[in-house]
Write an enzyme that holds these catalytic residues in place. Structure first.
Site, PDB file in Angstrom:
ATOM      1  CB  CYS A  45      -0.947   0.111   1.182  1.00  0.00           C
ATOM      2  SG  CYS A  45      -1.114  -1.248   2.244  1.00  0.00           S
ATOM      3  N   GLY A  46       1.944   1.203   0.732  1.00  0.00           N
ATOM      4  CA  GLY A  46       2.739   2.422   0.823  1.00  0.00           C
ATOM      5  C   GLY A  46       3.769   2.464  -0.273  1.00  0.00           C
TER       6      GLY A  46
END
Lengths: 157, 179
Positions: A45-46
């Site tokens: 996600c990051g």
């Protein structure tokens, strides 16, 4: 070796959508961040582009624009940008593959992908900061912000 | 970037578990809606148990709001709970209910923890908690956070493996012994 600070950035023109291309000259007069990265769809996600998306308002405070560049094609970029809700353009260094990354010294020939290379250009298109991160490590945004601060400081004198 | 350091250092506005004089301080930048942070949550608990008083744990917010629409609201709820001395209870509640972070569910969590609901409403309506979350986020960016979760051990970004509690604890023990 990635092009170093003080080098004028090589001009380029790359597709951003199937019917739209952008060139370096389009961004004259403001700081520009070029973020070469290996591939769309990295499974975290990051990821690097998601992080820059979140930090975008801070980049804009310096009047800066950011372009993501990888060897993925325009349709792939469009789907990725839509999925991750990215608010900045992704450029397709697709034909000839990696041609622009090579000019910047930011191409991984062995694997046929862009390196994780960052360049901050001033309004005259001169590279003011560059950094190549190990391919597996997202370089974050702190170096970019420091480089933009450096540029802003210079402009004030 | 190499040599990523925690900016600013742990201070009075941080949420802290463990003794102030612990030889190891572990700072996590996390997002309540991030599945990897959800994975890290029980691992951090185990590591805290293993290290005991040798570890001080600090949590800072790093909501990836574009990717996770409920992350900012959840972070603000935890901060608001913190103003009623229930930050860690809410932090744990959120990570134990990552599938229920929508606004209605957050209110349910607050009720469950017996927060003063009137006070909560005022707190969430003010800009203070939002500013705290944003300030955590920017401190993370400045410190070189490159994804969630990102960990810092005694002020230095930890790029090792945190997904195995034994390995993570061993790495922290090694730091404790070197201090």
């Amino acid at each position: 070796m990635a092009l170093a600070a003080g080098t004028p950035a090589p001009d380029f023109k790359l597709q951003v959508t199937p019917d739209q291309a952008v060139s370096l000259a389009d961004f004259r007069g403001k700081p520009l961040i070029l973020a070469f990265y290996p591939a769309d769809w990295s499974p975290v996600c990051g990821d690097q582009m998601a992080l820059y998306n979140e930090v975008l308002p801070e980049f804009r405070k310096f009047g800066a624009e950011i372009l993501g560049i990888s060897v993925d094609g325009v349709w792939c970029h469009l789907a990725f940008a839509k999925d991750r809700k990215l608010h900045f353009p992704l450029l397709a260094d697709f034909e000839p593959k990696g041609g622009v990354a090579q000019k910047f010294g930011a191409y991984d020939n062995a694997n046929g992908i862009c390196e994780r290379a960052l360049f901050v250009l001033d309004g005259d298109g001169v590279i003011r900061w560059s950094y190549v991160s190990p391919i597996a490590i997202n370089p974050g945004a702190d170096g970019i912000l420091e480089a933009l601060e450096g540029l802003a400081g210079k402009g004030a004198h | 970037m190499s040599g990523h350091g925690l900016k600013p250092p742990v201070g009075p506005s941080d949420h802290v578990e463990g003794p102030a004089d612990a030889p190891v301080t572990l700072v996590e930048y996390g997002d309540y809606q991030c599945p990897y942070c959800g994975e890290a949550y029980p691992i951090v608990k185990q590591v805290q148990k293993k290290l005991g008083a040798k570890l001080r744990f600090v949590f800072r917010n790093f909501p990836l709001a574009e990717a996770h629409p409920f992350a900012t609201g959840a972070a603000e709820m935890a901060e608001a709970a913190g103003l009623q001395d229930k930050f860690w209870q809410m932090h744990d509640m959120l990570y134990e209910h990552q599938d229920a972070l929508d606004p209605d569910s957050l209110v349910e969590h607050a009720r469950h923890l017996h927060l003063d609901m009137a006070k909560l409403k005022t707190t969430l309506g003010s800009s203070a908690v939002a500013e705290h979350v944003r300030s955590d986020f920017m401190s993370g960016v400045r410190s070189g956070v490159n994804g969630t979760p990102s960990f810092f051990v005694n002020g230095v970004r930890f790029d090792g493996n945190w997904t195995d509690a034994d390995e993570f604890a061993a790495a922290l023990e090694a730091v404790a012994n070197a201090v």
